[in-house]
Structure formats: C-alpha cells, structure tokens
Scaffold this motif. Sequence first.
Motif, PDB file in Angstrom:
ATOM      1  N   PHE A  41       0.808  -1.223   0.000  1.00 43.24           N
ATOM      2  CA  PHE A  41       0.000   0.000   0.000  1.00 43.24           C
ATOM      3  C   PHE A  41       0.843   1.276   0.000  1.00 43.24           C
ATOM      4  N   LEU A  42       2.184   1.126  -0.004  1.00 41.20           N
ATOM      5  CA  LEU A  42       3.066   2.287  -0.047  1.00 41.20           C
ATOM      6  C   LEU A  42       3.943   2.234  -1.292  1.00 41.20           C
ATOM      7  N   ASP A  43       4.523   3.360  -1.649  1.00 41.40           N
ATOM      8  CA  ASP A  43       5.522   3.387  -2.712  1.00 41.40           C
ATOM      9  C   ASP A  43       6.659   2.438  -2.347  1.00 41.40           C
ATOM     10  N   PRO A  44       7.114   1.595  -3.288  1.00 39.57           N
ATOM     11  CA  PRO A  44       8.147   0.604  -2.961  1.00 39.57           C
ATOM     12  C   PRO A  44       9.414   1.202  -2.360  1.00 39.57           C
ATOM     13  N   ARG A  45       9.785   2.406  -2.777  1.00 42.26           N
ATOM     14  CA  ARG A  45      10.986   3.021  -2.225  1.00 42.26           C
ATOM     15  C   ARG A  45      10.780   3.441  -0.773  1.00 42.26           C
ATOM     16  N   LEU A  46       9.597   3.947  -0.456  1.00 45.68           N
ATOM     17  CA  LEU A  46       9.289   4.291   0.929  1.00 45.68           C
ATOM     18  C   LEU A  46       9.224   3.020   1.777  1.00 45.68           C
ATOM     19  N   ALA A  47       8.659   1.953   1.228  1.00 44.58           N
ATOM     20  CA  ALA A  47       8.595   0.679   1.948  1.00 44.58           C
ATOM     21  C   ALA A  47       9.995   0.155   2.251  1.00 44.58           C
ATOM     22  N   LEU A  48      10.885   0.233   1.265  1.00 45.07           N
ATOM     23  CA  LEU A  48      12.253  -0.224   1.476  1.00 45.07           C
ATOM     24  C   LEU A  48      12.946   0.619   2.540  1.00 45.07           C
ATOM     25  N   ALA A  49      12.766   1.924   2.475  1.00 39.27           N
ATOM     26  CA  ALA A  49      13.351   2.789   3.508  1.00 39.27           C
ATOM     27  C   ALA A  49      12.766   2.466   4.878  1.00 39.27           C
ATOM     28  N   GLY A  50      11.483   2.122   4.913  1.00 44.64           N
ATOM     29  CA  GLY A  50      10.800   1.869   6.171  1.00 44.64           C
ATOM     30  C   GLY A  50      11.353   0.702   6.964  1.00 44.64           C
ATOM     31  N   LEU A  91      27.185  -3.429  -3.471  1.00 45.41           N
ATOM     32  CA  LEU A  91      27.253  -3.206  -4.917  1.00 45.41           C
ATOM     33  C   LEU A  91      25.876  -3.226  -5.561  1.00 45.41           C
ATOM     34  N   THR A  92      25.048  -4.201  -5.207  1.00 48.01           N
ATOM     35  CA  THR A  92      23.747  -4.325  -5.874  1.00 48.01           C
ATOM     36  C   THR A  92      22.742  -3.292  -5.372  1.00 48.01           C
ATOM     37  N   ALA A  93      22.909  -2.785  -4.148  1.00 51.55           N
ATOM     38  CA  ALA A  93      21.989  -1.768  -3.648  1.00 51.55           C
ATOM     39  C   ALA A  93      22.034  -0.507  -4.501  1.00 51.55           C
ATOM     40  N   GLN A  94      23.160  -0.247  -5.129  1.00 52.01           N
ATOM     41  CA  GLN A  94      23.277   0.935  -5.982  1.00 52.01           C
ATOM     42  C   GLN A  94      22.459   0.792  -7.270  1.00 52.01           C
ATOM     43  N   LEU A  95      22.026  -0.438  -7.577  1.00 50.49           N
ATOM     44  CA  LEU A  95      21.278  -0.701  -8.802  1.00 50.49           C
ATOM     45  C   LEU A  95      19.783  -0.833  -8.561  1.00 50.49           C
ATOM     46  N   VAL A  96      19.345  -0.609  -7.299  1.00 48.76           N
ATOM     47  CA  VAL A  96      17.962  -0.900  -6.937  1.00 48.76           C
ATOM     48  C   VAL A  96      16.955  -0.078  -7.730  1.00 48.76           C
ATOM     49  N   THR A  97      17.352   1.101  -8.183  1.00 45.40           N
ATOM     50  CA  THR A  97      16.408   1.961  -8.901  1.00 45.40           C
ATOM     51  C   THR A  97      16.366   1.685 -10.396  1.00 45.40           C
ATOM     52  N   ILE A  98      17.257   0.822 -10.912  1.00 42.46           N
ATOM     53  CA  ILE A  98      17.290   0.630 -12.367  1.00 42.46           C
ATOM     54  C   ILE A  98      17.139  -0.816 -12.816  1.00 42.46           C
ATOM     55  N   VAL A 185      25.641  -2.550   6.190  1.00 41.45           N
ATOM     56  CA  VAL A 185      26.004  -2.218   4.807  1.00 41.45           C
ATOM     57  C   VAL A 185      24.788  -1.727   4.043  1.00 41.45           C
ATOM     58  N   LEU A 186      23.639  -2.398   4.232  1.00 41.68           N
ATOM     59  CA  LEU A 186      22.412  -1.992   3.540  1.00 41.68           C
ATOM     60  C   LEU A 186      22.017  -0.575   3.930  1.00 41.68           C
ATOM     61  N   PHE A 187      22.112  -0.268   5.224  1.00 35.61           N
ATOM     62  CA  PHE A 187      21.771   1.068   5.712  1.00 35.61           C
ATOM     63  C   PHE A 187      22.661   2.124   5.058  1.00 35.61           C
ATOM     64  N   LEU A 188      23.966   1.872   5.055  1.00 35.52           N
ATOM     65  CA  LEU A 188      24.901   2.828   4.459  1.00 35.52           C
ATOM     66  C   LEU A 188      24.720   2.920   2.945  1.00 35.52           C
ATOM     67  N   ALA A 189      24.444   1.772   2.329  1.00 35.84           N
ATOM     68  CA  ALA A 189      24.278   1.762   0.874  1.00 35.84           C
ATOM     69  C   ALA A 189      23.073   2.585   0.447  1.00 35.84           C
ATOM     70  N   HIS A 190      22.004   2.533   1.242  1.00 39.00           N
ATOM     71  CA  HIS A 190      20.805   3.285   0.859  1.00 39.00           C
ATOM     72  C   HIS A 190      20.841   4.730   1.321  1.00 39.00           C
ATOM     73  N   LEU A 191      21.768   5.073   2.195  1.00 42.70           N
ATOM     74  CA  LEU A 191      22.075   6.485   2.385  1.00 42.70           C
ATOM     75  C   LEU A 191      22.712   7.028   1.111  1.00 42.70           C
ATOM     76  N   ARG A 192      23.557   6.206   0.511  1.00 43.51           N
ATOM     77  CA  ARG A 192      24.232   6.607  -0.726  1.00 43.51           C
ATOM     78  C   ARG A 192      23.277   6.612  -1.916  1.00 43.51           C
ATOM     79  N   SER A 193      22.388   5.615  -1.979  1.00 47.79           N
ATOM     80  CA  SER A 193      21.479   5.512  -3.121  1.00 47.79           C
ATOM     81  C   SER A 193      20.365   6.549  -3.080  1.00 47.79           C
ATOM     82  N   GLY A 194      20.116   7.130  -1.903  1.00 54.95           N
ATOM     83  CA  GLY A 194      19.054   8.120  -1.766  1.00 54.95           C
ATOM     84  C   GLY A 194      17.733   7.550  -1.281  1.00 54.95           C
ATOM     85  N   ILE A 195      17.642   6.223  -1.146  1.00 55.24           N
ATOM     86  CA  ILE A 195      16.410   5.619  -0.637  1.00 55.24           C
ATOM     87  C   ILE A 195      16.132   6.106   0.779  1.00 55.24           C
ATOM     88  N   LEU A 196      17.183   6.191   1.598  1.00 51.25           N
ATOM     89  CA  LEU A 196      17.053   6.713   2.963  1.00 51.25           C
ATOM     90  C   LEU A 196      17.516   8.165   2.947  1.00 51.25           C
TER      91      LEU A 196
END
Length: 252
Positions: A41-50, A91-98, A185-196
């Motif tokens: 029920f949420l945007d997938p990117r917000l869900a992932l950040a959540g 490495l793969t977290a950087q590709l989550v948006t594409i 690593v996931l937390f830091l990676a998504h700070l870099r990817s912009g998800i968080l």
Amino acid sequence: MNTLSSSDWLTAVLIAVTAGLVKGMVGFALPLIMISGLSSFLDPRLALAGILMSVLATNGWQVTRQGLTPAREAAERHWRYLLIVMVAIFLTAQLVTIIPRRAFYLILGVPVVGLSLMQLRGVRLHVPPERRAAAEWGIGLVSGVLGGLAGTWGPMTVLYLMAIDTPRARQMVVQGVIYGAGAVVLFLAHLRSGILNAETFWFSAALLPAALIGMSLGFKLQDRMDQALFRKVTLIVLIVAGINLIRRGIFG
C-alpha cells in the motif's frame, strides 16, 4: 510521507509488530514481512526505507542477546559468508532503482519453497565439511544480491545453516551476525542511493518501536521451543516467505 493516513500508519505499525514477532521466534524474515506488507500500500521506495532502521536494530539485539563472545566466534567461523554478503549488498543496492527485481524473487522463491517442503517431508539437506567453504561463497553471493536489491538476505542463509546442522542457539547468533553485518552495509548503501533520506528516515524510525515490541514477544516464544519444533517452525516460515517471493515475482 505527510500524505499517509491514520489507517496507513496503523497498518504499517501492525506489520512491524508481526515482523518483529516472527524475527524473535526464528531469527529471520523481518525484512520479508515488512517489505511485502508495506509495499502492498506504499511506494516501494518508501517501503524499502521503512524497514532499514528495524532491520539494523533487531539484528543488533539478536547478536548481543547471548553475549559478545558467541557473536565473535560466529563471525570467525563464517567470515567468508559475511564478506561476500556485505560486498554483494553494497554493490547491488546501488542498482535498486534501475534493475527489475521480479526475476530475482522467482529465482530465490522457487528453490526456497521446494527445499523447505522436502525437509518437512523428512529429506535432510547436508553440506559436508569439505564443501562448506565453497558453499559459503556461493550461497553468500546469492543472499547478498537479494539483500541489495530487495532488502532481504535471510532464506538462503537459513537453509545453509540448517544444512550444516547448526544448533538452535548457535543458529540464532550466526543469523544475527550475518544479518547484522549486512544490515549495516544496507543502511549505508541506501544512504548513498538516496532511498534513505531526510524524510524517509523518520518513517523508518517511527516503525522501530513496534518491531522491537514484536521481537520481545517472539523471543519469549522461541525460548519455549526445543530443537525439533524450532526446525519445523523455521521451515514453515521459509515456505511462507518463499511463496511470497514467488507471488512478488509473478505479480510484482
């Protein structure tokens, strides 16, 4: 995030409690439950950040629950798995948006369900000691790729630990160490990817207390299980998680 209704918030909190409960019982599946529930029920990117704050904190609790010595021993015993999981997640977290994730869900979900059903029917999977190093590299790579793309790297880790006949207490520690390292690593990676980011961080933080309450209840239930019941419950959770991965692979 400011557009979330009160019913959205209530649903998100209930999902976090449920995910924490299962995590406390069997030591995994919090990301699977939260990401599938929130993204319905949420945007997938917000869900992932959540899920990120809850994944980080609950794994930290799981690692330290039995003390730091067992955690250190687990890290030394499974250093290959830890290393490849962390590298693959980053490495793969950087590709989550594409990169489309549906194929990865199917690739993981089908064997998880099949292997878990086999074990429930009495077929015991076993990795001999001389093949464990190779198995850790290979299974760790698969787990890390799924972790980076979908925020979950639990099912293959659990199947591996069961295949090397890991006792319940040690399995909980090992899972906590592996998931905890990956969570950092996931937390830091998504700070870099912009998800968080500045907005989604607070949504993630708001769900954390609910996940911790659920995990506390789950720990109490887990403490009452013997090894056989723990194994059976773990396999059932794996099957449910695998079916959900297949569903997401087919329907998105």
